[in-house]
Design an enzyme around this catalytic site. Structure first.
Site, short mmCIF file in Angstrom:
data_model
loop_
_atom_site.label_atom_id
_atom_site.label_comp_id
_atom_site.label_asym_id
_atom_site.label_seq_id
_atom_site.Cartn_x
_atom_site.Cartn_y
_atom_site.Cartn_z
N ARG A 1 19.01 -49.68 87.00
CA ARG A 1 18.47 -49.35 85.68
C ARG A 1 19.32 -49.86 84.50
O ARG A 1 19.89 -49.08 83.74
CB ARG A 1 18.25 -47.84 85.57
CG ARG A 1 17.40 -47.31 86.69
CD ARG A 1 17.07 -45.86 86.54
NE ARG A 1 15.81 -45.64 85.87
CZ ARG A 1 15.28 -44.44 85.66
NH1 ARG A 1 15.90 -43.37 86.02
NH2 ARG A 1 14.13 -44.32 85.06
N ASP B 1 6.27 -42.76 89.53
CA ASP B 1 6.65 -41.35 89.52
C ASP B 1 5.73 -40.47 90.38
O ASP B 1 5.96 -39.26 90.52
CB ASP B 1 6.68 -40.80 88.08
CG ASP B 1 7.88 -41.33 87.30
OD1 ASP B 1 8.77 -41.94 87.90
OD2 ASP B 1 7.93 -41.12 86.07
N ASN C 1 8.23 -36.98 79.77
CA ASN C 1 8.63 -38.32 79.32
C ASN C 1 8.16 -38.62 77.90
O ASN C 1 8.82 -39.38 77.19
CB ASN C 1 8.13 -39.38 80.29
CG ASN C 1 8.91 -39.38 81.60
OD1 ASN C 1 9.93 -38.70 81.70
ND2 ASN C 1 8.44 -40.11 82.59
N CYS D 1 22.27 -44.86 88.73
CA CYS D 1 21.29 -43.79 88.82
C CYS D 1 20.85 -43.75 90.28
O CYS D 1 20.85 -44.77 90.96
CB CYS D 1 20.13 -44.13 87.91
SG CYS D 1 18.67 -43.18 88.22
N ARG E 1 14.58 -30.39 86.18
CA ARG E 1 14.57 -31.42 85.14
C ARG E 1 13.14 -31.75 84.71
O ARG E 1 12.92 -32.14 83.57
CB ARG E 1 15.22 -32.72 85.66
CG ARG E 1 16.70 -32.60 85.91
CD ARG E 1 17.27 -33.95 86.24
NE ARG E 1 16.86 -34.93 85.24
CZ ARG E 1 16.88 -36.23 85.40
NH1 ARG E 1 17.31 -36.74 86.54
NH2 ARG E 1 16.49 -37.06 84.44
C1 UD1 Z 1 10.47 -44.37 82.30
C2 UD1 Z 1 10.27 -42.93 82.75
C3 UD1 Z 1 10.43 -42.83 84.27
C4 UD1 Z 1 9.51 -43.83 84.97
C5 UD1 Z 1 9.70 -45.23 84.41
C6 UD1 Z 1 8.71 -46.23 84.98
C7 UD1 Z 1 11.05 -41.71 80.83
C8 UD1 Z 1 12.05 -40.79 80.24
N1 UD1 Z 1 11.24 -42.09 82.09
O1 UD1 Z 1 11.81 -44.71 82.60
O2 UD1 Z 1 10.11 -41.49 84.68
O3 UD1 Z 1 9.79 -43.83 86.35
O4 UD1 Z 1 9.54 -45.22 82.97
O5 UD1 Z 1 7.41 -45.81 84.75
O6 UD1 Z 1 10.06 -42.05 80.20
N2 UD1 Z 1 14.75 -52.35 83.32
C9 UD1 Z 1 15.61 -53.42 83.16
N3 UD1 Z 1 16.21 -53.58 81.94
C10 UD1 Z 1 16.00 -52.74 80.89
C11 UD1 Z 1 15.11 -51.65 81.08
C12 UD1 Z 1 14.52 -51.48 82.31
O7 UD1 Z 1 15.83 -54.20 84.08
O8 UD1 Z 1 16.57 -52.95 79.81
C13 UD1 Z 1 14.12 -52.14 84.65
C14 UD1 Z 1 14.58 -50.84 85.30
O9 UD1 Z 1 15.79 -51.04 85.98
C15 UD1 Z 1 13.42 -50.52 86.21
C16 UD1 Z 1 12.21 -51.04 85.44
O10 UD1 Z 1 12.73 -51.96 84.47
O11 UD1 Z 1 13.54 -51.22 87.42
C17 UD1 Z 1 11.40 -49.96 84.74
O12 UD1 Z 1 12.21 -49.32 83.79
P1 UD1 Z 1 11.64 -48.65 82.46
O13 UD1 Z 1 10.20 -48.94 82.32
O14 UD1 Z 1 12.56 -49.01 81.35
O15 UD1 Z 1 11.82 -47.12 82.81
P2 UD1 Z 1 12.48 -45.99 81.94
O16 UD1 Z 1 12.03 -46.11 80.53
O17 UD1 Z 1 13.93 -45.90 82.23
#
Ligand code: UD1
Length: 422
Positions: free
Chosen positions: A123, A308, A23, A118, A400
Site C-alpha cells: 500500500r 472488501d 470508508n 499493512c 474497526r
Molecule cells: C480504500 C478503502 C479500502 C478498500 C480500497 C480498495 C478506505 C478508507 N479504504 O483504500 O477499504 O479496500 O479502497 O477498494 O476508503 N496504490 C498504490 N499507490 C498509491 C495508492 C494506492 O500503488 O499511491 C495501490 C494500493 O497499494 C492497492 C491499490 O492501489 O494495491 C488500491 O488502493 P486504494 O484504492 O488507494 O485503496 P485505499 O484508498 O487505501
C-alpha cells in the site's frame, strides 16, 4: 482480548439496519480541515476507525464532538494548531493519510507519516504524491514523514492517475477544491464514497463535477463554508449482512441498502442461485439454506466486485456445489482468512492472487483468529452455518469496521455472543 463465539443454529429472519459507510466517513471527516466553519456529519457509523480519525483531527486543532449516541459528528476547524499527522496515529489506520490534501490546501504545508506496512500488502502512496506534485506541491520524504509544501498555493492541473486509487482520488479532490484554477482528475476512482465526498464538498461551496465517472473536474474556489451531510450507506456492511441468510438460510431485509451500491455483488449472488429484492426500505435476501452454485469472482475497482467483500464471499463459497475461484487483483496478500477457513474444514488452495475453493457439505466450528477487518467478519459468517461452536479471537479488527455485530446478528436469530478477554 475479546472474542466472539458463534454457533450455527439454522435460519435467520428479520431486519438488519445498515450503518453509514466507514470508508465514506473517513474521507468526509478530514474535509473539515478545508473550512473555518462547522461540518456536521449525520448517519456516522460507531467504529474504532472513526474514533482514530477523531483523535487525529483533534491533534491538528479541530474540535470534534459526537452527538446523538455517536451517530452525529460535529466537526470544526476554525483554527488549526498543527499540520503534523503523527506516526503513532497513522500506523493504526492508513486512511489517516487523507488529511494530507486538505492540510496542504488550507495551510500550505503538511507533515504526514507514511503508513508503513499493512497486513494486506504494501500500500504505497506514490499516486497521492504524484498528483499533489502536479498541483504544485513540493514533497520530500524525511524520517518516515512526507514533508509537503505549496509555497505559492496549489494550482489547478490535469492529473492522470496511474491507477484509480480511492484514497488518492479523495486526497486530490479535496486539495483541488481550494487550488487556483481548474483541475481535471482522469482515471479517477468511481466508488460511491467518492460521490458522497463530492456531494459534501459541493454543499460546502466547492465546484466539483463528474464524481462517479472516471473524469472529475474541479473548479477551485477561495474558501469553503460549513455544511450538514448524511453519510452514504455502507455497501460493504450491506454485502456482508446480505450473505448471512444465504449462508445460514432465512429471510433478512438489510435496511438502507440499494441495488446500485452492490450491483456486481448481486450479479454474483444471482449466478450462485440467490436472488435479491429491492423493497424500497432496503434489500431483502431469502434462501432455503441449501448449497449455492460455485462461481468465479475477480475483484476489481468499482463498479466491479469489491475487494472488501472477497473474504465474505469466500466464506459462502466454502460450501458451494463445485469448485469456485477467487482472483484478488487489488491487494497482494489478501487471503489470510483462507487458512482460518481451512481450520473449519474448508478446502482452499491459494496460489499467488488466486484461491481455488472446493465446496464441502458443511463447515465445522473451530477456534480461529481474525487477521484483518474483512477476514474477521468472514469467519463469523462461516460460523453461522458451521456445525458446533466457532470462537473468533482478536476481534479488535472487527471493531474497526462493524458496529454492534453481535446485536445485529442476534437480532435476526443468530446464536452469537462476545466474550470479554483478559
Ligand atoms: C480504500 C478503502 C479500502 C478498500 C480500497 C480498495 C478506505 C478508507 N479504504 O483504500 O477499504 O479496500 O479502497 O477498494 O476508503 N496504490 C498504490 N499507490 C498509491 C495508492 C494506492 O500503488 O499511491 C495501490 C494500493 O497499494 C492497492 C491499490 O492501489 O494495491 C488500491 O488502493 P486504494 O484504492 O488507494 O485503496 P485505499 O484508498 O487505501
Amino acid at each position: 482480548m475479546d472474542s466472539i463465539v458463534v454457533t450455527g443454529n439454522g435460519p435467520l429472519n428479520g431486519e438488519i439496519p445498515i450503518a453509514g459507510a466507514k470508508n465514506a466517513c473517513l474521507a468526509l471527516m478530514p474535509a473539515t480541515l478545508l473550512s473555518e466553519e462547522p461540518l456536521i456529519l449525520t448517519n456516522a457509523p460507531r467504529l474504532s476507525d472513526i474514533a482514530t480519525m477523531t483523535v487525529l483531527l483533534q491533534s491538528l486543532g479541530a474540535d470534534a464532538a459526537s452527538l446523538q449516541n455517536d451517530k452525529v459528528l460535529a466537526l470544526s476547524s476554525h483554527d488549526l494548531t498543527s499540520t503534523r499527522a503523527d506516526y503513532d496515529i497513522v500506523r493504526k489506520m492508513r486512511a489517516s493519510n487523507l488529511v494530507l490534501g486538505p492540510l496542504l490546501a488550507r495551510a500550505g504545508h503538511a507533515e504526514v507519516s507514511l503508513p508503513g506496512g499493512c497486513a494486506i500488502g504494501a500500500r504505497p502512496m506514490d499516486i497521492h504524491i504524484d498528483g499533489l506534485e502536479k498541483l504544485g506541491a513540493v514533497i520530500d520524504l524525511k524520517d518516515g514523514y512526507l514533508h509537503a509544501k505549496a509555497p505559492g498555493g496549489l494550482k489547478g492541473a490535469v492529473i492522470d492517475l496511474a491507477f484509480p486509487s480511492v484514497g488518492a482520488t479523495e486526497n486530490l479532490m479535496m486539495a483541488a477544491t481550494l487550488a487556483k484554477g481548474s483541475t481535471v482528475i482522469s482515471n479517477a476512482a468511481r466508488e460511491p464514497e467518492i460521490v458522497d465526498l463530492a456531494r459534501c464538498l459541493n454543499a460546502m461551496g466547492a465546484q466539483i463535477e463528474g464524481a462517479g465517472t472516471d473524469r472529475i473536474e474541479i473548479q477551485g474556489v477561495d474558501r469553503l463554508g460549513g455544511a450538514t451531510h448524511r453519510v452514504v450507506t455502507d455497501r460493504i456492511e450491506l454485502g456482508t449482512y446480505m450473505l448471512a441468510p444465504v449462508i445460514a438460510g432465512g429471510d433478512v431485509e438489510c435496511l438502507g441498502g440499494t441495488l446500485d451500491l452492490v450491483a456486481s455483488f448481486v450479479d454474483k449472488l444471482a449466478e450462485a442461485g440467490v436472488s435479491v429484492e429491492e423493497t424500497g426500505r432496503g434489500l431483502r435476501v431469502r434462501h432455503d439454506g441449501g448449497r449455492v452454485r460455485a462461481v468465479d469472482v475477480t475483484t476489481e475497482v468499482f463498479p466491479g466486485f469489491p475487494t472488501d467483500l472477497q473474504a465474505q464471499m469466500m466464506a459462502l463459497l466454502t460450501t458451494a456445489q463445485g469448485v469456485s475461484t477467487l482472483h484478488e487483483t487489488i491487494f497482494e496478500n489478501r487471503f489470510m482468512h483462507a487458512p482460518e477457513l481451512v481450520r473449519m474444514g474448508a478446502e482452499i488452495e491459494v496460489q499467488g492472487g488466486t484461491a481455488r475453493v472446493t465446496g464441502v457439505e458443511r463447515l465445522k466450528g473451530a477456534p480461529v483468529m481474525a487477521t484483518d477487518l474483512r477476514a474477521s467478519v468472514s469467519l463469523i459468517l462461516a460460523g453461522l452455518a458451521a456445525e458446533g461452536e466457532t470462537v473468533v479471537s482478536r476481534v479488535y479488527h472487527l471493531d474497526r469496521g462493524y458496529e454492534h455485530v453481535v446485536r445485529k446478528l442476534s437480532g435476526v436469530g443468530a446464536k452469537i455472543e462476545r466474550v470479554k478477554g483478559t
